[in-house]
Design an enzyme around this catalytic site. Structure first.
Site, PDB file in Angstrom:
ATOM      1  N   ILE A  79       0.850  -1.201   0.000  1.00 24.08           N
ATOM      2  CA  ILE A  79       0.000   0.000   0.000  1.00 24.08           C
ATOM      3  C   ILE A  79       0.880   1.244   0.000  1.00 24.08           C
ATOM      4  O   ILE A  79       0.425   2.317  -0.364  1.00 24.08           O
ATOM      5  CB  ILE A  79      -0.971   0.044   1.202  1.00 24.08           C
ATOM      6  CG1 ILE A  79      -0.221   0.130   2.535  1.00 24.08           C
ATOM      7  CG2 ILE A  79      -1.917  -1.142   1.180  1.00 24.08           C
ATOM      8  CD1 ILE A  79      -1.117   0.569   3.704  1.00 24.08           C
ATOM      9  N   ASP A  80       2.149   1.097   0.417  1.00 25.44           N
ATOM     10  CA  ASP A  80       3.017   2.272   0.569  1.00 25.44           C
ATOM     11  C   ASP A  80       3.488   2.842  -0.778  1.00 25.44           C
ATOM     12  O   ASP A  80       3.937   3.977  -0.834  1.00 25.44           O
ATOM     13  CB  ASP A  80       4.262   1.907   1.395  1.00 25.44           C
ATOM     14  CG  ASP A  80       3.912   1.365   2.771  1.00 25.44           C
ATOM     15  OD1 ASP A  80       2.816   1.673   3.264  1.00 25.44           O
ATOM     16  OD2 ASP A  80       4.744   0.632   3.349  1.00 25.44           O
ATOM     17  N   ARG A  92      -7.712  17.905  17.102  1.00 32.26           N
ATOM     18  CA  ARG A  92      -7.929  16.476  17.341  1.00 32.26           C
ATOM     19  C   ARG A  92      -7.123  15.675  16.326  1.00 32.26           C
ATOM     20  O   ARG A  92      -6.974  16.095  15.170  1.00 32.26           O
ATOM     21  CB  ARG A  92      -9.403  16.108  17.153  1.00 32.26           C
ATOM     22  CG  ARG A  92     -10.343  16.740  18.140  1.00 32.26           C
ATOM     23  CD  ARG A  92     -10.272  16.050  19.507  1.00 32.26           C
ATOM     24  NE  ARG A  92     -11.356  16.466  20.374  1.00 32.26           N
ATOM     25  CZ  ARG A  92     -11.312  17.521  21.191  1.00 32.26           C
ATOM     26  NH1 ARG A  92     -10.226  18.268  21.246  1.00 32.26           N
ATOM     27  NH2 ARG A  92     -12.358  17.823  21.958  1.00 32.26           N
ATOM     28  N   GLU A 101       3.051   8.619   8.714  1.00 32.78           N
ATOM     29  CA  GLU A 101       3.594   8.063   9.962  1.00 32.78           C
ATOM     30  C   GLU A 101       5.115   8.223  10.066  1.00 32.78           C
ATOM     31  O   GLU A 101       5.663   8.311  11.152  1.00 32.78           O
ATOM     32  CB  GLU A 101       3.213   6.586  10.096  1.00 32.78           C
ATOM     33  CG  GLU A 101       3.752   5.715   8.958  1.00 32.78           C
ATOM     34  CD  GLU A 101       3.372   4.248   9.083  1.00 32.78           C
ATOM     35  OE1 GLU A 101       2.709   3.874  10.059  1.00 32.78           O
ATOM     36  OE2 GLU A 101       3.740   3.473   8.181  1.00 32.78           O
ATOM     37  N   HIS A 148      -4.576   0.368  10.393  1.00 28.95           N
ATOM     38  CA  HIS A 148      -4.767  -0.793   9.512  1.00 28.95           C
ATOM     39  C   HIS A 148      -6.057  -0.760   8.714  1.00 28.95           C
ATOM     40  O   HIS A 148      -6.233  -1.581   7.807  1.00 28.95           O
ATOM     41  CB  HIS A 148      -4.658  -2.078  10.334  1.00 28.95           C
ATOM     42  CG  HIS A 148      -3.254  -2.307  10.827  1.00 28.95           C
ATOM     43  ND1 HIS A 148      -2.763  -1.665  11.928  1.00 28.95           N
ATOM     44  CD2 HIS A 148      -2.247  -3.057  10.336  1.00 28.95           C
ATOM     45  CE1 HIS A 148      -1.502  -2.027  12.113  1.00 28.95           C
ATOM     46  NE2 HIS A 148      -1.162  -2.877  11.155  1.00 28.95           N
TER      47      HIS A 148
HETATM   48  O1  F6P Z   1       4.175  -1.695   4.591  1.00 29.66           O
HETATM   49  C1  F6P Z   1       2.809  -1.622   4.768  1.00 29.66           C
HETATM   50  C2  F6P Z   1       2.482  -1.097   6.137  1.00 29.66           C
HETATM   51  O2  F6P Z   1       1.087  -1.056   6.263  1.00 29.66           O
HETATM   52  C3  F6P Z   1       3.107   0.242   6.498  1.00 29.66           C
HETATM   53  O3  F6P Z   1       2.448   1.319   5.915  1.00 29.66           O
HETATM   54  C4  F6P Z   1       3.062   0.199   8.004  1.00 29.66           C
HETATM   55  O4  F6P Z   1       4.088   0.976   8.579  1.00 29.66           O
HETATM   56  C5  F6P Z   1       3.288  -1.253   8.304  1.00 29.66           C
HETATM   57  O5  F6P Z   1       2.960  -1.979   7.149  1.00 29.66           O
HETATM   58  C6  F6P Z   1       2.487  -1.773   9.462  1.00 29.66           C
HETATM   59  O6  F6P Z   1       2.865  -3.086   9.685  1.00 29.66           O
HETATM   60  P1  F6P Z   1       2.126  -4.096  10.678  1.00 29.66           P
HETATM   61  O7  F6P Z   1       0.945  -4.650   9.947  1.00 29.66           O
HETATM   62  O8  F6P Z   1       3.144  -5.127  10.949  1.00 29.66           O
HETATM   63  O9  F6P Z   1       1.698  -3.308  11.876  1.00 29.66           O
END
Ligand code: F6P
Length: 343
Positions: free
Chosen positions: A127-128, A266, A222, A272
């Site tokens: 997704i990144d 806020r 993030e 996820h």
């Molecule tokens: O690489 C995809 C991703 O959703 C990132 O955007 C996020 O930092 C990471 O995976 C989160 O990983 P996990 O599902 O292990 O918490």
């Protein structure tokens, strides 16, 4: 041929569409047989798999997640891992080739196994959208669509209370999700890891918007590193592979904005939710085309290569090319978005 499929790393909408199209193409065009390894590389290492017949993939392209399950198991760090052991497991179960569907970590594993002589090809997913050598990965469009919808909602509640709203999105060390969803939602500031921005600038944008009667929306990736700090906020410990588990910058930023401006603020972390649910039409098509191309790569014996999107074409690229650093947001793309920030 008897071909094994696996999905590894974080899940991503579109994985099932890849599985479906590879299996259908293989059965219809070549008379191949398929198995699906459970839980990523772990399934391959431990010989834990399920048969994938035509009826097992029926209607699968619209379903999110992965029917095979996934894990962050590393093919060389598992006690029974390594090229020799994996080759022996493949021989034992008469597997002629493996299609590994995953992001950077998974494809690095696939590349190393191919370099060690194993018949492995890759399919890029994340997704990144941070993988080089492909214009887009499936999952990204779905994440943008979910994040944009969430931000539209944040804007209506924000406007009602005349608050500043901060939305934290995923993306790990790149800002593609923040940039695209922020632009789509008409954000007043977008903060991404590739661009260092200080709190003074952020509060200036927020105050400009607030003073003309609007409710500021700040979108933060993030992995954003505020000017003057060394690292992204990661207050949730580390992943199994040692990488920091990112998250928390939205809350940090909201506190800073409120403290400096006095504007009630806020923060919402989408988390996820961005990875869940069914893929968009665009992602289903991209994933379906990737799956078919990966199957062709197996029949071309193009080990160590992956399917990739270039413009509108699905092409073959060397995994080395895809793994040569991260695909970051170019400065021009940020400057373009920035024209619409604040005032
Ligand atoms: O690489 C995809 C991703 O959703 C990132 O955007 C996020 O930092 C990471 O995976 C989160 O990983 P996990 O599902 O292990 O918490």
């Amino acid at each position: 041929m008897r071909i094994g499929l696996l999905t590894s790393g974080g899940d991503c909408p579109g994985l099932n569409a890849v599985i479906r199209s590879a299996v259908l193409h293989g059965i219809k065009s070549f008379g191949d047989e398929f198995v699906g390894f459970r839980g990523g590389w772990r399934g391959l290492i431990e010989g834990d798999y399920m048969a994938l017949e035509r009826q097992d993939v029926r209607g699968l392209s619209r379903d999110g997640g992965t029917i095979l399950g996934t894990s962050r198991t590393h093919p060389y760090r598992h006690p029974q891992g390594g090229a020799e052991n994996i080759a022996a497991t493949m021989r034992e179960h008469a597997i002629d080739a493996v299609i590994a569907i995953g992001g950077e970590g998974t494809l690095a594993g696939a590349r190393r196994l191919a370099a060690d002589g194993l018949p492995v090809v890759g399919v890029p997913k994340t997704i990144d959208n941070d993988l080089k050598a492909t214009d887009y990965t499936f999952g990204f469009d779905t994440a943008i669509s979910i994040a944009t919808d969430a931000m539209d909602r944040l804007r209506t509640t924000g406007e009602s209370h005349h608050r500043c709203m901060v939305a934290e999105v995923m993306g790990r060390h790149v800002g593609w999700i923040a940039l695209h969803s922020g632009m789509a939602a008409g954000a007043h500031a977008i903060l991404i890891p590739e661009q260092s921005v200080g709190m003074e600038q952020v509060t200036e944008w927020v105050e400009q918007v607030h003073s003309r009667g609007r409710s500021p929306l700040v979108v933060v990736a993030e992995g954003f590193i505020p000017e003057g700090t060394e690292e992204a906020v990661a207050d949730k410990g580390r992943e199994a592979d040692g990488r920091p588990r990112l998250g928390g910058i939205g809350q940090w930023l909201a506190g800073g904005i409120e403290e400096r401006t006095g504007i009630e603020t806020r923060s919402t972390t989408l988390g996820h939710i961005q990875r869940g649910g069914n893929p968009t039409g665009y992602d289903r098509v991209l994933a379906t085309r990737f799956g078919m191309r990966a199957l062709d790569l197996v029949h071309e014996e193009a080990w160590g290569h992956m399917a990739s999107l270039r413009g509108t074409e699905i092409v073959k690229v060397d995994l080395a090319e895809a793994l040569d650093g991260l695909k970051e947001v170019p400065a021009e793309r940020y400057e373009e978005a920035q024209i619409l920030f604040g005032r």
